[in-house]
Design a protein around this motif. Structure first.
Motif, mmCIF file in Angstrom:
data_model
loop_
_atom_site.group_PDB
_atom_site.id
_atom_site.type_symbol
_atom_site.label_atom_id
_atom_site.label_comp_id
_atom_site.label_asym_id
_atom_site.label_seq_id
_atom_site.Cartn_x
_atom_site.Cartn_y
_atom_site.Cartn_z
ATOM 1 N N ASP A 219 120.215 -30.905 -9.570
ATOM 2 C CA ASP A 219 120.174 -29.583 -8.967
ATOM 3 C C ASP A 219 121.475 -28.880 -9.356
ATOM 4 O O ASP A 219 122.555 -29.297 -8.970
ATOM 5 C CB ASP A 219 120.078 -29.730 -7.438
ATOM 6 N N TRP A 220 121.346 -27.805 -10.153
ATOM 7 C CA TRP A 220 122.538 -27.086 -10.624
ATOM 8 C C TRP A 220 122.682 -25.747 -9.913
ATOM 9 O O TRP A 220 121.783 -24.900 -9.964
ATOM 10 C CB TRP A 220 122.453 -26.834 -12.132
ATOM 11 N N GLY A 221 123.833 -25.552 -9.259
ATOM 12 C CA GLY A 221 124.152 -24.275 -8.639
ATOM 13 C C GLY A 221 125.366 -23.656 -9.304
ATOM 14 O O GLY A 221 125.883 -24.184 -10.298
ATOM 15 N N TYR A 222 125.841 -22.542 -8.745
ATOM 16 C CA TYR A 222 126.970 -21.819 -9.334
ATOM 17 C C TYR A 222 128.197 -21.958 -8.444
ATOM 18 O O TYR A 222 128.148 -21.672 -7.240
ATOM 19 C CB TYR A 222 126.610 -20.347 -9.522
ATOM 20 N N ALA A 223 129.300 -22.403 -9.014
ATOM 21 C CA ALA A 223 130.493 -22.776 -8.250
ATOM 22 C C ALA A 223 131.028 -21.648 -7.366
ATOM 23 O O ALA A 223 131.432 -21.880 -6.224
ATOM 24 C CB ALA A 223 131.586 -23.240 -9.217
ATOM 25 N N GLU A 224 131.035 -20.440 -7.885
ATOM 26 C CA GLU A 224 131.592 -19.319 -7.124
ATOM 27 C C GLU A 224 130.842 -19.116 -5.812
ATOM 28 O O GLU A 224 131.443 -18.845 -4.769
ATOM 29 C CB GLU A 224 131.539 -18.057 -7.983
ATOM 30 N N GLU A 225 129.530 -19.271 -5.842
ATOM 31 C CA GLU A 225 128.735 -19.133 -4.623
ATOM 32 C C GLU A 225 129.040 -20.250 -3.628
ATOM 33 O O GLU A 225 129.058 -20.035 -2.413
ATOM 34 C CB GLU A 225 127.245 -19.155 -4.957
ATOM 35 N N TYR A 226 129.285 -21.441 -4.159
ATOM 36 C CA TYR A 226 129.529 -22.583 -3.277
ATOM 37 C C TYR A 226 130.882 -22.468 -2.571
ATOM 38 O O TYR A 226 131.066 -22.971 -1.463
ATOM 39 C CB TYR A 226 129.433 -23.891 -4.066
ATOM 40 N N MET A 227 131.841 -21.794 -3.224
ATOM 41 C CA MET A 227 133.137 -21.599 -2.579
ATOM 42 C C MET A 227 133.042 -20.593 -1.433
ATOM 43 O O MET A 227 133.742 -20.710 -0.431
ATOM 44 C CB MET A 227 134.180 -21.154 -3.607
ATOM 45 N N PHE A 242 127.306 -29.721 6.060
ATOM 46 C CA PHE A 242 126.237 -28.883 5.539
ATOM 47 C C PHE A 242 125.902 -29.235 4.086
ATOM 48 O O PHE A 242 126.801 -29.381 3.254
ATOM 49 C CB PHE A 242 126.624 -27.402 5.586
ATOM 50 N N ILE A 243 124.615 -29.345 3.806
ATOM 51 C CA ILE A 243 124.124 -29.451 2.430
ATOM 52 C C ILE A 243 124.212 -28.068 1.786
ATOM 53 O O ILE A 243 123.788 -27.070 2.381
ATOM 54 C CB ILE A 243 122.651 -29.913 2.391
ATOM 55 N N VAL A 244 124.777 -28.014 0.571
ATOM 56 C CA VAL A 244 124.838 -26.764 -0.188
ATOM 57 C C VAL A 244 124.241 -27.041 -1.561
ATOM 58 O O VAL A 244 124.780 -27.839 -2.333
ATOM 59 C CB VAL A 244 126.286 -26.251 -0.313
ATOM 60 N N CYS A 245 123.114 -26.401 -1.853
ATOM 61 C CA CYS A 245 122.399 -26.662 -3.101
ATOM 62 C C CYS A 245 121.466 -25.490 -3.394
ATOM 63 O O CYS A 245 121.425 -24.520 -2.635
ATOM 64 C CB CYS A 245 121.611 -27.961 -3.007
ATOM 65 N N THR A 246 120.689 -25.591 -4.476
ATOM 66 C CA THR A 246 119.688 -24.556 -4.761
ATOM 67 C C THR A 246 118.299 -24.993 -4.327
ATOM 68 O O THR A 246 117.411 -24.166 -4.171
ATOM 69 C CB THR A 246 119.631 -24.216 -6.266
ATOM 70 N N GLY A 247 118.098 -26.294 -4.176
ATOM 71 C CA GLY A 247 116.781 -26.810 -3.830
ATOM 72 C C GLY A 247 115.856 -26.952 -5.022
ATOM 73 O O GLY A 247 114.698 -27.324 -4.881
ATOM 74 N N GLU A 248 116.393 -26.672 -6.241
ATOM 75 C CA GLU A 248 115.602 -26.803 -7.464
ATOM 76 C C GLU A 248 116.173 -27.924 -8.322
ATOM 77 O O GLU A 248 117.391 -28.058 -8.438
ATOM 78 C CB GLU A 248 115.651 -25.507 -8.280
ATOM 79 N N ILE A 249 115.301 -28.728 -8.938
ATOM 80 C CA ILE A 249 115.780 -29.772 -9.839
ATOM 81 C C ILE A 249 115.239 -29.544 -11.246
ATOM 82 O O ILE A 249 114.121 -29.076 -11.421
ATOM 83 C CB ILE A 249 115.392 -31.181 -9.331
ATOM 84 N N HIS A 250 116.074 -29.869 -12.224
ATOM 85 C CA HIS A 250 115.708 -29.733 -13.633
ATOM 86 C C HIS A 250 116.280 -30.932 -14.385
ATOM 87 O O HIS A 250 117.367 -31.419 -14.059
ATOM 88 C CB HIS A 250 116.271 -28.447 -14.223
ATOM 89 N N SER A 251 115.566 -31.393 -15.390
ATOM 90 C CA SER A 251 116.034 -32.537 -16.178
ATOM 91 C C SER A 251 117.081 -32.100 -17.193
ATOM 92 O O SER A 251 117.188 -30.914 -17.545
ATOM 93 C CB SER A 251 114.861 -33.204 -16.902
ATOM 94 N N LEU A 252 117.834 -33.080 -17.680
ATOM 95 C CA LEU A 252 118.803 -32.793 -18.734
ATOM 96 C C LEU A 252 118.090 -32.295 -19.985
ATOM 97 O O LEU A 252 118.612 -31.462 -20.728
ATOM 98 C CB LEU A 252 119.626 -34.046 -19.062
ATOM 99 N N LYS A 253 116.878 -32.800 -20.203
ATOM 100 C CA LYS A 253 116.082 -32.339 -21.345
ATOM 101 C C LYS A 253 115.769 -30.846 -21.204
ATOM 102 O O LYS A 253 115.848 -30.093 -22.182
ATOM 103 C CB LYS A 253 114.790 -33.139 -21.453
ATOM 104 N N GLU A 254 115.407 -30.423 -19.987
ATOM 105 C CA GLU A 254 115.144 -29.005 -19.744
ATOM 106 C C GLU A 254 116.391 -28.170 -20.017
ATOM 107 O O GLU A 254 116.309 -27.078 -20.586
ATOM 108 C CB GLU A 254 114.706 -28.786 -18.294
ATOM 109 N N PHE A 255 117.541 -28.689 -19.597
ATOM 110 C CA PHE A 255 118.794 -27.957 -19.801
ATOM 111 C C PHE A 255 119.045 -27.770 -21.297
ATOM 112 O O PHE A 255 119.386 -26.674 -21.759
ATOM 113 C CB PHE A 255 119.965 -28.706 -19.153
ATOM 114 N N LEU A 256 118.873 -28.850 -22.060
ATOM 115 C CA LEU A 256 119.058 -28.767 -23.512
ATOM 116 C C LEU A 256 118.076 -27.783 -24.137
ATOM 117 O O LEU A 256 118.448 -26.952 -24.974
ATOM 118 C CB LEU A 256 118.862 -30.149 -24.142
#
Length: 331
Positions: A219-227, A242-256
């Motif tokens: 699950d990849w989010g954006y650091a500025e938002e998390y701060m 508190f859990i802080v996340c996007t709730g979405e998961i993606h594979s490393l293959k998808e990222f590539l």
């Protein structure tokens, strides 16, 4: 009265974004900087004239004690640790010390100097490690099952925060952050390693990229938002986790795939699997539930997967252009 904040790890990705955010909020910002980081102030160079830096190291309690004493903060954010999972296998004692034990030292110092100081501790989704049922979302009460020295250190940090909160009455809170990225990450992390390589390949500066397990999902989010979320947590009436996340998961293959598509290329023509990059212990697919954060202080992630890839690659393309056009220095 102007609020004061002390940030450990102020030169890093999270610490630097947090410093920017607090300055905009009108805080007097103090930061702890290690001797080994004094030449690495790139992330705070644009605001360095507006912050107060104190020499210190989480391994050296006296230096932390002095920093807290001198800065007299209302809020302390501990953004310093050994935060690389792969490195922690080879530096286990150091990882336990900096990521875990140092949290207890920090809280002891706060208890001694001024128990009214608020304390924030970032944690990692890695604390959940391997789960029995990976169809269930991780919540603040999910069982901990860390699978690396880094994750063990973070799990210990969680227990320490809860101890000082419940037994000593300190305002000590945590944010259990899932992966969060930005251009300020170094290329030792997968996302930055990939986007830098993609930018270089698109410019004809390299011809391949070596990676590990492509089926791993994150699950990849954006650091500025998390701060901002970290600050929101500290403004609550009561400390909590508190859990802080996007709730979405993606594979490393998808990222590539998405990263190479951004520059009009097919990742299969450039990516090679290197077994050396595969972690020796595996975690389950971890997907967080941020409903408590949303309900309590309105957290809602805005910058997600595709936008993050766009931000990173555009940054790396600009960096390469800048480096290419810089005049050469002769010594």
């Amino acid at each position: 009265m102007t609020k004061k904040a002390l940030i450990a790890g102020i030169t890093g990705q999270d610490g630097s974004y947090l410093a920017e955010f607090l300055l905009k909020k009108g805080y007097e910002v103090h930061g702890i900087i290690r001797a080994s980081a004094t030449g690495n102030t790139r992330n705070i160079q644009h605001i360095i004239h507006r912050i107060n830096l104190h020499k210190g190291d989480l391994e050296e309690p006296l230096s932390i004690h002095k920093a807290v004493e001198k800065s007299k903060p209302d809020e302390v954010y501990n953004e310093a640790d050994q935060d690389h999972v792969s490195w922690s296998y080879d530096t286990a004692p150091y990882s336990y010390n900096i990521t875990g034990t140092a949290v207890g030292r920090f809280l002891e110092i706060i208890k001694e100097i001024n128990p009214k100081i608020k304390y924030f501790q970032p944690l990692s989704s890695n604390i959940f490690g391997e789960v029995e049922d990976d169809t269930k979302l991780q919540t603040e009460n999910s069982p901990l099952n860390p699978q690396s020295p880094y994750a063990c250190g973070k799990a210990f940090a969680l227990h320490l925060v809860r101890y000082y909160r419940n037994v000593d009455g300190l305002f000590a809170s945590t944010g259990i952050f899932f992966n969060h990225e930005s251009p300020r990450r170094t290329d030792k992390y997968f996302t930055r390693k990939v986007t830098r390589a993609v930018a270089e390949i698109s410019k004809g500066l390299r011809d391949k990229l070596e990676v590990g397990d492509l089926e791993l999902k994150l699950d990849w989010g954006y650091a500025e938002e998390y701060m901002k979320a970290a600050w929101d947590i500290m403004q609550l009436d009561k400390p909590d986790d508190f859990i802080v996340c996007t709730g979405e998961i993606h594979s490393l293959k998808e990222f590539l795939d998405e990263a190479f598509k951004f520059v009009g290329l097919d990742y299969r023509n450039y990516v090679h699997i290197n077994p050396a990059f595969i972690r020796k212990s595996k975690t389950s697919t971890l997907q967080g539930d941020y409903s408590k954060a949303k309900r309590t202080f309105g957290f809602e992630p805005k910058v997600k997967f595709n936008e993050i890839i766009k931000i990173l690659i555009e940054h790396d393309l600009r960096e390469i252009d800048r480096e290419t056009n810089e005049p050469k220095k002769f010594v």
